[in-house]
Write a protein that holds these residues in place. Sequence first.
Motif, PDB file in Angstrom:
ATOM      1  N   ASP A 114     134.742 -17.034 -46.594  1.00 31.10           N
ATOM      2  CA  ASP A 114     133.633 -17.961 -46.347  1.00 31.10           C
ATOM      3  C   ASP A 114     132.650 -17.385 -45.330  1.00 31.10           C
ATOM      4  N   LEU A 115     133.184 -16.781 -44.274  1.00 33.47           N
ATOM      5  CA  LEU A 115     132.313 -16.181 -43.266  1.00 33.47           C
ATOM      6  C   LEU A 115     131.498 -15.032 -43.855  1.00 33.47           C
ATOM      7  N   LYS A 116     132.132 -14.231 -44.699  1.00 33.40           N
ATOM      8  CA  LYS A 116     131.418 -13.113 -45.319  1.00 33.40           C
ATOM      9  C   LYS A 116     130.300 -13.616 -46.247  1.00 33.40           C
ATOM     10  N   SER A 142     124.547 -14.359 -47.348  1.00 32.03           N
ATOM     11  CA  SER A 142     123.417 -15.253 -47.640  1.00 32.03           C
ATOM     12  C   SER A 142     122.349 -15.177 -46.557  1.00 32.03           C
ATOM     13  N   PHE A 143     122.765 -15.131 -45.292  1.00 35.25           N
ATOM     14  CA  PHE A 143     121.791 -15.075 -44.198  1.00 35.25           C
ATOM     15  C   PHE A 143     121.042 -13.739 -44.202  1.00 35.25           C
ATOM     16  N   ILE A 144     121.743 -12.650 -44.441  1.00 34.51           N
ATOM     17  CA  ILE A 144     121.079 -11.342 -44.508  1.00 34.51           C
ATOM     18  C   ILE A 144     120.105 -11.287 -45.683  1.00 34.51           C
ATOM     19  N   TYR A 145     120.465 -11.893 -46.799  1.00 33.64           N
ATOM     20  CA  TYR A 145     119.556 -11.931 -47.955  1.00 33.64           C
ATOM     21  C   TYR A 145     118.279 -12.700 -47.612  1.00 33.64           C
ATOM     22  N   LYS A 146     118.423 -13.807 -46.882  1.00 34.04           N
ATOM     23  CA  LYS A 146     117.240 -14.564 -46.471  1.00 34.04           C
ATOM     24  C   LYS A 146     116.354 -13.727 -45.550  1.00 34.04           C
ATOM     25  N   PRO A 203     113.960 -23.695 -38.071  1.00 36.73           N
ATOM     26  CA  PRO A 203     115.108 -24.598 -38.306  1.00 36.73           C
ATOM     27  C   PRO A 203     116.111 -24.049 -39.302  1.00 36.73           C
ATOM     28  N   SER A 204     115.640 -23.339 -40.345  1.00 34.08           N
ATOM     29  CA  SER A 204     116.573 -22.747 -41.304  1.00 34.08           C
ATOM     30  C   SER A 204     117.429 -21.658 -40.645  1.00 34.08           C
ATOM     31  N   VAL A 205     116.818 -20.864 -39.763  1.00 30.52           N
ATOM     32  CA  VAL A 205     117.586 -19.835 -39.043  1.00 30.52           C
ATOM     33  C   VAL A 205     118.628 -20.475 -38.135  1.00 30.52           C
ATOM     34  N   LEU A 206     118.252 -21.548 -37.456  1.00 25.31           N
ATOM     35  CA  LEU A 206     119.206 -22.241 -36.588  1.00 25.31           C
ATOM     36  C   LEU A 206     120.364 -22.832 -37.393  1.00 25.31           C
ATOM     37  N   ASP A 207     120.063 -23.346 -38.584  1.00 27.39           N
ATOM     38  CA  ASP A 207     121.131 -23.876 -39.437  1.00 27.39           C
ATOM     39  C   ASP A 207     122.106 -22.767 -39.846  1.00 27.39           C
ATOM     40  N   SER A 208     121.569 -21.592 -40.175  1.00 24.53           N
ATOM     41  CA  SER A 208     122.444 -20.477 -40.555  1.00 24.53           C
ATOM     42  C   SER A 208     123.323 -20.045 -39.379  1.00 24.53           C
ATOM     43  N   PHE A 209     122.737 -19.978 -38.175  1.00 21.72           N
ATOM     44  CA  PHE A 209     123.527 -19.617 -37.001  1.00 21.72           C
ATOM     45  C   PHE A 209     124.594 -20.681 -36.699  1.00 21.72           C
ATOM     46  N   ALA A 210     124.245 -21.945 -36.872  1.00 24.21           N
ATOM     47  CA  ALA A 210     125.222 -23.009 -36.634  1.00 24.21           C
ATOM     48  C   ALA A 210     126.382 -22.916 -37.628  1.00 24.21           C
ATOM     49  N   LEU A 211     126.074 -22.592 -38.884  1.00 29.98           N
ATOM     50  CA  LEU A 211     127.134 -22.437 -39.880  1.00 29.98           C
ATOM     51  C   LEU A 211     128.055 -21.271 -39.526  1.00 29.98           C
ATOM     52  N   LEU A 212     127.486 -20.148 -39.129  1.00 29.01           N
ATOM     53  CA  LEU A 212     128.304 -18.995 -38.746  1.00 29.01           C
ATOM     54  C   LEU A 212     129.154 -19.308 -37.514  1.00 29.01           C
ATOM     55  N   SER A 213     128.575 -19.991 -36.554  1.00 32.40           N
ATOM     56  CA  SER A 213     129.329 -20.343 -35.344  1.00 32.40           C
ATOM     57  C   SER A 213     130.498 -21.268 -35.669  1.00 32.40           C
TER      58      SER A 213
END
Length: 298
Positions: free
Chosen positions: A51-53, A58-62, A73-83
Motif C-alpha cells: 500500500d505504501l509503495k 501515485s504521488f510521484i506520477y502526479k 491541498p492535493s499535495v498535503l493530502d498525499s503527504f497525509a496518506l503517506l504519513s
Amino acid sequence: MSARPRPGSAALPGRRGGATAAIAAATVAAMQREEKQLELTLEALISQVADLKNSLVSFIYKLENEYDRLTWPSVLDSFALLSGQLNTLNKVLKHEKTPLLRNQVIIPLVLSPDRDEEIMRQTEGRVPVFSHEVVPDHLRTKPDPEVEEQEKQLITDAARISPDAAQKQIQSLNKMCSNLLEKISKEERESESGGLRQNKQTFNPADTNALVAAVAFGKGLSNRRPPGSGASVQSGQPGAGAIIAGASGMQQVPMTGAPAQQQPMLAGVQMAPAGQPGKMPSGIKTNIKSASMHPYQR
C-alpha cells in the motif's frame, strides 16, 4: 542373600522418557506457533508495504505528469496518506505479538545463474536471477565496507578525546543551540507582534465613508445661505453671492495727510484709481466667476 530392588526404581526410565517426549512436543508446538505468527506478521507487513509503495508511485506520477494542475491541498493530502501508512507500519512492527525480526536469519538455499520467474514475480521484475552476484547485496545485514571504515574512524577519533575536552565541547554545543533557539523564538515573537500591529485598525470606517460622501456628493451638508447674500447678486449666481457678501464689509482707509476724495464703489467696496498718490494700492484681486450650480447643492 540377594538385594531386593526398591519399589518404583524400575519405572524411572519410563517416567523420564515420557517427560522428555512431553517437553519435545511442547517445544515443537511452540515453534509451530512462532512460525505461524511469523507468517501472519510477514503477510501484514507485505500488505502494508505494498500500500505504501502504491501511494508513493501515485504521488510521484502526479509530480511528474500533473505538476501544471497540481494544487497544494492535493499535495498535503498525499503527504497525509503517506504519513498515516508509515504510522500503521510502525504500529505493526511495534506490536507485542510481532516477533523480533532481527532474530530471524535468512539463508539462501538455492543459488542459480538462471532466470527465475517466481523471483521475477515477487520482486516485480527488479531481480531476474538469484545468483552469487546479487545475494551479498540483497541479503546484507551489515553496512557497506566504506561505511564501516568511516564508522571505525569516527569511533577512533572519539576515543582520543579526553572526558574534560568532550564535556567542554558538549557545553559549547549546548550553548550554541540555546542561543539559536532564543534567536528563533525572538524572531517569531517579533513577527507575531508586527502582524498584530499591522492588523490593528486605526480608523473608523463609518467616519471615513461619511467624509468621502460629503466631499464627493455633498451628503449631509447644510443648504442654508447666509442672510443678505442675494441682495447684490443676480438670482442665477448663488455662488458669487456669498463672495460679494463677504467682501461688502471691506473698505480702504485713506492714509494720513492725503485729501479724501470720493472714489467709485463696486458692490460696497471703495476702489482707488491706479497711480493716485496717497492711496495704498490694493493687493487683493477678486475674481468672480458665475456658476450655474453649486457642487454641494444637489
